[in-house]
Motif scaffolding. Structure first.
Motif, PDB file in Angstrom:
ATOM      1  N   GLU A   1       0.819  -1.208   0.000  1.00 16.27           N
ATOM      2  CA  GLU A   1       0.000   0.000   0.000  1.00 16.27           C
ATOM      3  C   GLU A   1       0.857   1.264   0.000  1.00 16.27           C
ATOM      4  O   GLU A   1       0.483   2.286  -0.581  1.00 16.27           O
TER       5      GLU A   1
ATOM      6  N   GLY B   1       2.227  10.474  -9.814  1.00 19.94           N
ATOM      7  CA  GLY B   1       1.430  10.375 -11.029  1.00 19.94           C
ATOM      8  C   GLY B   1       1.857   9.297 -11.992  1.00 19.94           C
ATOM      9  O   GLY B   1       1.697   9.448 -13.206  1.00 19.94           O
ATOM     10  N   ARG B   2       2.371   8.158 -11.489  1.00 19.35           N
ATOM     11  CA  ARG B   2       2.822   7.094 -12.373  1.00 19.35           C
ATOM     12  C   ARG B   2       1.914   5.862 -12.332  1.00 19.35           C
ATOM     13  O   ARG B   2       2.300   4.802 -12.810  1.00 19.35           O
ATOM     14  N   ARG B   3       0.704   5.988 -11.781  1.00 17.08           N
ATOM     15  CA  ARG B   3      -0.240   4.876 -11.806  1.00 17.08           C
ATOM     16  C   ARG B   3      -0.652   4.614 -13.256  1.00 17.08           C
ATOM     17  O   ARG B   3      -0.966   5.541 -13.996  1.00 17.08           O
TER      18      ARG B   3
ATOM     19  N   ILE C   1       3.663   5.652  -5.846  1.00 15.55           N
ATOM     20  CA  ILE C   1       3.415   5.707  -7.287  1.00 15.55           C
ATOM     21  C   ILE C   1       2.344   6.746  -7.612  1.00 15.55           C
ATOM     22  O   ILE C   1       2.484   7.541  -8.539  1.00 15.55           O
ATOM     23  N   ASP C   2       1.268   6.751  -6.833  1.00 17.38           N
ATOM     24  CA  ASP C   2       0.191   7.717  -7.048  1.00 17.38           C
ATOM     25  C   ASP C   2       0.669   9.148  -6.830  1.00 17.38           C
ATOM     26  O   ASP C   2       0.278  10.070  -7.557  1.00 17.38           O
ATOM     27  N   ASP C   3       1.499   9.344  -5.801  1.00 16.70           N
ATOM     28  CA  ASP C   3       1.945  10.695  -5.448  1.00 16.70           C
ATOM     29  C   ASP C   3       2.705  11.365  -6.588  1.00 16.70           C
ATOM     30  O   ASP C   3       2.684  12.597  -6.705  1.00 16.70           O
TER      31      ASP C   3
ATOM     32  N   SER D   1      -0.907  -5.862  -8.228  1.00 15.30           N
ATOM     33  CA  SER D   1      -1.400  -4.501  -8.096  1.00 15.30           C
ATOM     34  C   SER D   1      -2.598  -4.529  -7.174  1.00 15.30           C
ATOM     35  O   SER D   1      -3.149  -5.571  -6.866  1.00 15.30           O
TER      36      SER D   1
ATOM     37  N   ARG E   1       3.317  -1.342  -9.513  1.00 18.21           N
ATOM     38  CA  ARG E   1       3.771  -1.883  -8.236  1.00 18.21           C
ATOM     39  C   ARG E   1       4.798  -2.992  -8.450  1.00 18.21           C
ATOM     40  O   ARG E   1       5.826  -3.035  -7.768  1.00 18.21           O
TER      41      ARG E   1
ATOM     42  N   PRO F   1       9.038   7.330  -8.650  1.00 23.54           N
ATOM     43  CA  PRO F   1       8.387   6.505  -7.626  1.00 23.54           C
ATOM     44  C   PRO F   1       9.374   5.874  -6.644  1.00 23.54           C
ATOM     45  O   PRO F   1       9.083   5.785  -5.450  1.00 23.54           O
TER      46      PRO F   1
ATOM     47  N   ASP G   1       2.085   1.686  -3.552  1.00 19.85           N
ATOM     48  CA  ASP G   1       1.011   2.269  -4.364  1.00 19.85           C
ATOM     49  C   ASP G   1       0.886   3.769  -4.137  1.00 19.85           C
ATOM     50  O   ASP G   1       0.706   4.549  -5.075  1.00 19.85           O
ATOM     51  N   GLU G   2       0.972   4.184  -2.876  1.00 20.71           N
ATOM     52  CA  GLU G   2       0.850   5.602  -2.556  1.00 20.71           C
ATOM     53  C   GLU G   2       2.001   6.404  -3.168  1.00 20.71           C
ATOM     54  O   GLU G   2       1.802   7.519  -3.671  1.00 20.71           O
TER      55      GLU G   2
END
Length: 400
Positions: free
Chosen positions: A31, A41-43, A37-39, A397, A53, A110, A34-35
């Motif tokens: 988790e 903007g690479r999701r 990666i999201d922070d 993921s 992930r 990331p 994932d955060e």
């Protein structure tokens, strides 16, 4: 797994007992990955065979299995993944090209963000060699890493001159790092071209020091501006300085150290700038010449001169840390494999995450066994860490 040769004295608990849930997923939970990666903007926008992930763990795994091919690294990691039913049955292992493209999609940010989200000093109040005068002992220093010899890498990172006057064999990336002396955990780093100066990178890193630290540094990093910047963070400092630095004497103390003021020796408006009060410790080591240290710890009752001189030798712990990272983890005489600057940065941050994970493992082992982390072999921990991955449990993921 044999225990002799990696812990002296032997511990009461096997190292493998501490890693049954998987080293990477324990230090870098899915988790949190994932955060991170999201922070940045690479999701991924659509479902992929190699989601972000998985590739984040793959980037760290490249450091853990540094001598393996892309396919070997993925095979080792996939043995420890709990893939959703049907994934392994319906798809073959990805090709080198697919892994390369997935690395490009992920990029370096990331991994860098994950490092900054997770890492922290590891020493507890009882960890030997980690504290002085109720301050956490840290060291700052720089090193360079050989990287793949490509035009793109050379254009971005540069190639330093060799001692023979020509260019070195490989381009290099420069890294300045902050390490905890008692555990060898690298808790902060700045990475960039070797054409940038160590002091330039140190200024960025020093801005993130915090109260409660006592930071050791060699004479190559001292400068009035950097010292002023570091003291403004609330951290305490113990720096070696060049013998040509001549602080203005104010008072000699009973332990032979002396209070002095330092002023800038260059720069516009230096005469109008406020000096800083420091304490100076002069001593000689047989066969190694004279040393001059300056520190923010002004009280000799709290920090006697002899103890500070002895403490300064702990600065070499960061040299040992660099050796762990460059020689044992990466491999002696090995260069970072990536062919482009973005992937070199990803690879370096993967190495830093991997080193931190192994140091977490070693710190936990030391705590459970009641021994100094310095008494545990990094090489042995590096050997056992990949086996811990195979016991991990992380899906490809969060949507799987």
């Amino acid at each position: 797994m044999p225990r002799s040769g990696w812990v002296k004295p032997a511990t009461d608990r096997r190292l493998s007992d501490l890693v049954s849930i998987g080293l990477l997923t324990r230090v870098f939970p899915p988790e949190v990955v994932d955060e991170a990666i999201d922070d940045v903007g690479r999701r991924e926008i659509r479902n992929r065979v190699l989601p972000a992930r998985v590739m984040a763990y793959f980037a760290i795994g490249m450091a853990m299995y540094s001598e393996g091919s892309y396919e070997d690294v993925f095979s080792q990691l996939s043995d420890g993944l709990s893939w959703s039913k049907g994934w392994t049955e319906s798809l073959k292992p990805p090709s080198k090209s697919a892994l390369f493209q997935a690395r490009l999609r992920l990029g370096a940010q990331p991994l860098r963000h994950l490092f900054y989200r997770v890492v922290r000093p590891l020493a507890t109040a009882d960890t030997p060699g980690s504290w002085f005068a109720d301050r956490r002992v840290m060291a700052i220093d720089g090193t360079c890493l050989d990287i793949a010899d490509t035009e793109a890498n050379e254009a971005h990172f540069g190639r330093p001159p060799s001692s023979r006057g020509d260019c070195s064999a490989f381009p290099q990336a420069r890294m300045v790092a902050l390490a905890e002396c008692g555990t060898h955990a690298i808790v902060d780093a700045v990475v960039g071209p070797c054409t940038s100066s160590e002091v330039e990178f140190a200024r960025e890193l020093i801005s993130r020091l915090s109260p409660g630290m006592l930071v050791l540094a060699d004479r190559g990093l001292y400068g009035f501006n950097l010292w002023e910047q570091a003291t403004s963070t609330g951290a305490d400092l113990l720096f070696r300085v060049k013998s040509t630095l001549s602080p203005c004497h104010e008072q000699t103390l009973a332990d032979g150290s002396w209070i002095a003021s330092i002023k800038p020796t260059s720069g516009t408006g230096r005469a109008q700038r406020e000096p800083h009060r420091v304490r100076v410790i002069d001593y000689t080591i047989d066969g190694d010449g004279q040393y001059r240290l300056i520190t923010t710890l002004l009280d000799p009752l709290i920090a006697p001169a002899k103890e500070l001189a002895k403490l300064y030798s702990e600065r070499w712990e960061i040299e040992t840390t660099f050796d762990e990272l460059k020689t044992h983890q990466r491999g002696a005489r090995e260069v970072l494999r990536s062919k482009s600057p973005e992937l070199i940065y990803q690879e370096i941050w993967g190495h830093l995450c991997c080193h931190y994970a192994i140091r977490v493992l070693m710190a936990d082992t030391a705590e459970h066994s009641g021994h100094d982390p310095d008494r545990i072999s990094f090489v042995a921990a590096l050997r056992i860490a990949p086996h811990s991955v195979a016991k991990g449990d992380f899906p490809p993921s969060r949507n799987s």
